[in-house]
Every structure is written in C-alpha cells, then in structure tokens.
Design a protein around this motif. Structure first.
Motif, PDB file in Angstrom:
ATOM      1  N   PHE A   1      65.820  86.593  77.952  1.00 25.27           N
ATOM      2  CA  PHE A   1      64.609  86.651  78.768  1.00 25.27           C
ATOM      3  C   PHE A   1      63.467  86.017  78.009  1.00 25.27           C
ATOM      4  O   PHE A   1      62.445  85.712  78.571  1.00 25.27           O
ATOM      5  N   VAL A   2      63.484  86.192  76.766  1.00 26.56           N
ATOM      6  CA  VAL A   2      62.259  85.453  75.781  1.00 26.56           C
ATOM      7  C   VAL A   2      62.220  84.204  76.108  1.00 26.56           C
ATOM      8  O   VAL A   2      61.046  83.507  76.306  1.00 26.56           O
ATOM      9  N   LEU A   3      63.380  83.413  76.173  1.00 27.18           N
ATOM     10  CA  LEU A   3      63.261  82.003  76.255  1.00 27.18           C
ATOM     11  C   LEU A   3      63.173  81.530  77.843  1.00 27.18           C
ATOM     12  O   LEU A   3      62.929  80.525  78.220  1.00 27.18           O
ATOM     13  N   GLY A   4      63.038  82.506  78.484  1.00 27.87           N
ATOM     14  CA  GLY A   4      63.047  82.252  80.180  1.00 27.87           C
ATOM     15  C   GLY A   4      64.234  81.781  80.758  1.00 27.87           C
ATOM     16  O   GLY A   4      64.100  81.051  81.950  1.00 27.87           O
ATOM     17  N   LEU A   5      65.261  81.743  80.252  1.00 21.46           N
ATOM     18  CA  LEU A   5      66.575  81.223  80.836  1.00 21.46           C
ATOM     19  C   LEU A   5      66.906  81.951  82.113  1.00 21.46           C
ATOM     20  O   LEU A   5      67.687  81.457  83.008  1.00 21.46           O
ATOM     21  N   GLY A   6      66.606  83.223  82.260  1.00 28.74           N
ATOM     22  CA  GLY A   6      66.735  84.062  83.387  1.00 28.74           C
ATOM     23  C   GLY A   6      66.041  83.647  84.530  1.00 28.74           C
ATOM     24  O   GLY A   6      66.594  84.018  85.828  1.00 28.74           O
ATOM     25  N   ASP A   7      64.811  83.244  84.287  1.00 27.38           N
ATOM     26  CA  ASP A   7      64.174  82.532  85.437  1.00 27.38           C
ATOM     27  C   ASP A   7      64.804  81.544  86.261  1.00 27.38           C
ATOM     28  O   ASP A   7      64.727  81.258  87.380  1.00 27.38           O
ATOM     29  N   GLN A   8      65.703  80.706  85.595  1.00 27.80           N
ATOM     30  CA  GLN A   8      66.359  79.484  86.147  1.00 27.80           C
ATOM     31  C   GLN A   8      67.653  79.633  86.991  1.00 27.80           C
ATOM     32  O   GLN A   8      68.205  78.809  87.778  1.00 27.80           O
ATOM     33  N   VAL A   9      68.068  80.925  86.971  1.00 28.93           N
ATOM     34  CA  VAL A   9      69.329  81.197  87.511  1.00 28.93           C
ATOM     35  C   VAL A   9      69.410  81.267  88.935  1.00 28.93           C
ATOM     36  O   VAL A   9      70.437  80.592  89.620  1.00 28.93           O
ATOM     37  N   GLY A  10      68.207  81.432  89.613  1.00 26.83           N
ATOM     38  CA  GLY A  10      68.175  81.537  91.083  1.00 26.83           C
ATOM     39  C   GLY A  10      67.853  80.470  91.840  1.00 26.83           C
ATOM     40  O   GLY A  10      67.974  80.124  92.974  1.00 26.83           O
ATOM     41  N   ASP A  11      67.528  79.385  90.855  1.00 22.88           N
ATOM     42  CA  ASP A  11      66.659  78.016  91.560  1.00 22.88           C
ATOM     43  C   ASP A  11      67.806  77.087  91.722  1.00 22.88           C
ATOM     44  O   ASP A  11      68.032  76.446  90.591  1.00 22.88           O
ATOM     45  N   THR A  12      68.463  76.881  92.618  1.00 26.67           N
ATOM     46  CA  THR A  12      69.674  75.921  92.755  1.00 26.67           C
ATOM     47  C   THR A  12      69.153  74.891  94.055  1.00 26.67           C
ATOM     48  O   THR A  12      68.583  75.588  95.062  1.00 26.67           O
ATOM     49  N   ALA A  13      69.350  73.747  94.283  1.00 28.06           N
ATOM     50  CA  ALA A  13      68.890  73.025  95.426  1.00 28.06           C
ATOM     51  C   ALA A  13      69.914  73.546  96.563  1.00 28.06           C
ATOM     52  O   ALA A  13      70.961  73.639  96.184  1.00 28.06           O
ATOM     53  N   PRO A  14      69.390  73.375  97.672  1.00 28.25           N
ATOM     54  CA  PRO A  14      70.129  73.878  98.810  1.00 28.25           C
ATOM     55  C   PRO A  14      71.016  72.843  99.171  1.00 28.25           C
ATOM     56  O   PRO A  14      70.782  71.523  98.850  1.00 28.25           O
ATOM     57  N   ASN A  15      72.339  73.347  99.843  1.00 31.80           N
ATOM     58  CA  ASN A  15      73.217  72.260 100.419  1.00 31.80           C
ATOM     59  C   ASN A  15      73.019  72.145 101.681  1.00 31.80           C
ATOM     60  O   ASN A  15      73.453  72.937 102.431  1.00 31.80           O
ATOM     61  N   ALA A  16      72.295  71.038 102.067  1.00 30.28           N
ATOM     62  CA  ALA A  16      72.010  70.834 103.530  1.00 30.28           C
ATOM     63  C   ALA A  16      72.284  69.248 104.031  1.00 30.28           C
ATOM     64  O   ALA A  16      72.182  68.578 102.877  1.00 30.28           O
ATOM     65  N   ASN A  17      72.601  69.016 105.201  1.00 29.46           N
ATOM     66  CA  ASN A  17      72.714  67.529 105.622  1.00 29.46           C
ATOM     67  C   ASN A  17      71.428  67.144 106.443  1.00 29.46           C
ATOM     68  O   ASN A  17      70.698  68.019 107.330  1.00 29.46           O
ATOM     69  N   TRP A  18      71.086  65.728 106.128  1.00 28.85           N
ATOM     70  CA  TRP A  18      69.894  65.317 106.584  1.00 28.85           C
ATOM     71  C   TRP A  18      70.185  63.963 107.474  1.00 28.85           C
ATOM     72  O   TRP A  18      71.081  63.322 107.047  1.00 28.85           O
TER      73      TRP A  18
END
Length: 145
Positions: free
Chosen positions: A36-53
């Motif tokens: 939590f101090v290093l901020g690694l917990g904030d990046q867990v939910g940020d993943t690119a969406p899997n979508a077709n374009w």
C-alpha cells in the motif's frame, strides 16, 4: 541420562513455535503495508478491456472526413478512457467523441481528420487509465483526396 526423560521433555517446543509464528506474522504485515505504501495496490484493477473493434473513414461532411472505430463485441469501455491517434498529426480537434459514455457492442467513437490529408494513414485506438495505456486496435485506412 534416561531416555524416557529425554523423549518426554517438550519444554522448548512452545517457545520455538511462538518465535516462528511471530516472524511469519511480521513478514506478512510488512508485505501488506509495503504494497500500500508503494502504491502497488492501486494498479490491481487497471487492466485494458478485451474488446473487438472495426474502423472506417466516413464520407466527407462539410469537407471534413471522420475516422470511426466501432465496438463490435467484448468488454464495455468508458468513452473517456479512449483516444484516437495517427502516425502523423492529422487531427483538427483535440478530442474524439463517442456516441455514449460507455461503449458496448454497436457503439462507436469518432475523430475528425484534416481535409488536407490523403493517402494511407495508420490510426490507433488507445485506452488510457491512470498511468497505464494500451493500443486496443490499429487500422491503416486510405483517406480519399
């Protein structure tokens, strides 16, 4: 020395187990607090969406062309996290505009192209969230003269 007394003597087992447990608890707490101090917990939910374009160049309207990326399936995507860029600076506006706030299958995002550009141009649909970015789709389209 009697063998029965040696086997039956278990006085040192309890303190050793206690020390091992205290060390394990300390290591686990240090790892959690460090994350939590290093901020690694904030990046867990940020993943690119899997979508077709799918992408296309629209016919000119008022002398301007538009490049449109259409969502054809997969994860829904927040429109504010998307941008359209090209291999050279061909855009007259700053922002891409979407038909809705959250794009799902059937929705699209569009950006205006300078009318002076023609030929093949490579367009990138880019997803950005926080300090992460990913190219979701790359299309090379022929911009008519």
């Amino acid at each position: 020395m009697q063998l029965k007394e040696f086997i039956g003597d278990r006085e040192a087992v309890s303190p050793v187990i206690g020390v091992i447990l205290m060390v394990a608890i300390t290591v686990i707490l240090a790892a959690v607090i460090g994350t939590f101090v290093l901020g690694l917990g904030d990046q867990v939910g940020d993943t690119a969406p899997n979508a077709n374009w799918d992408a296309e160049i629209d016919e000119p309207a008022n002398g301007e062309y538009n490049v449109t990326f259409s969502h054809t399936g997969g994860d829904s995507v927040d429109a504010e996290t998307l941008s359209i860029e090209a291999d050279d600076d061909v855009f007259s506006g700053d922002d891409a505009y979407a038909s809705v706030e959250v794009l799902s299958a059937g929705d699209s995002i569009t950006r205006e192209i300078d009318d002076g550009e023609d030929g093949e141009i490579t367009f990138n649909l880019i997803w950005e969230s926080g300090d992460q970015s990913t190219i979701l789709d790359t299309e090379t389209l022929d911009v008519p003269e």
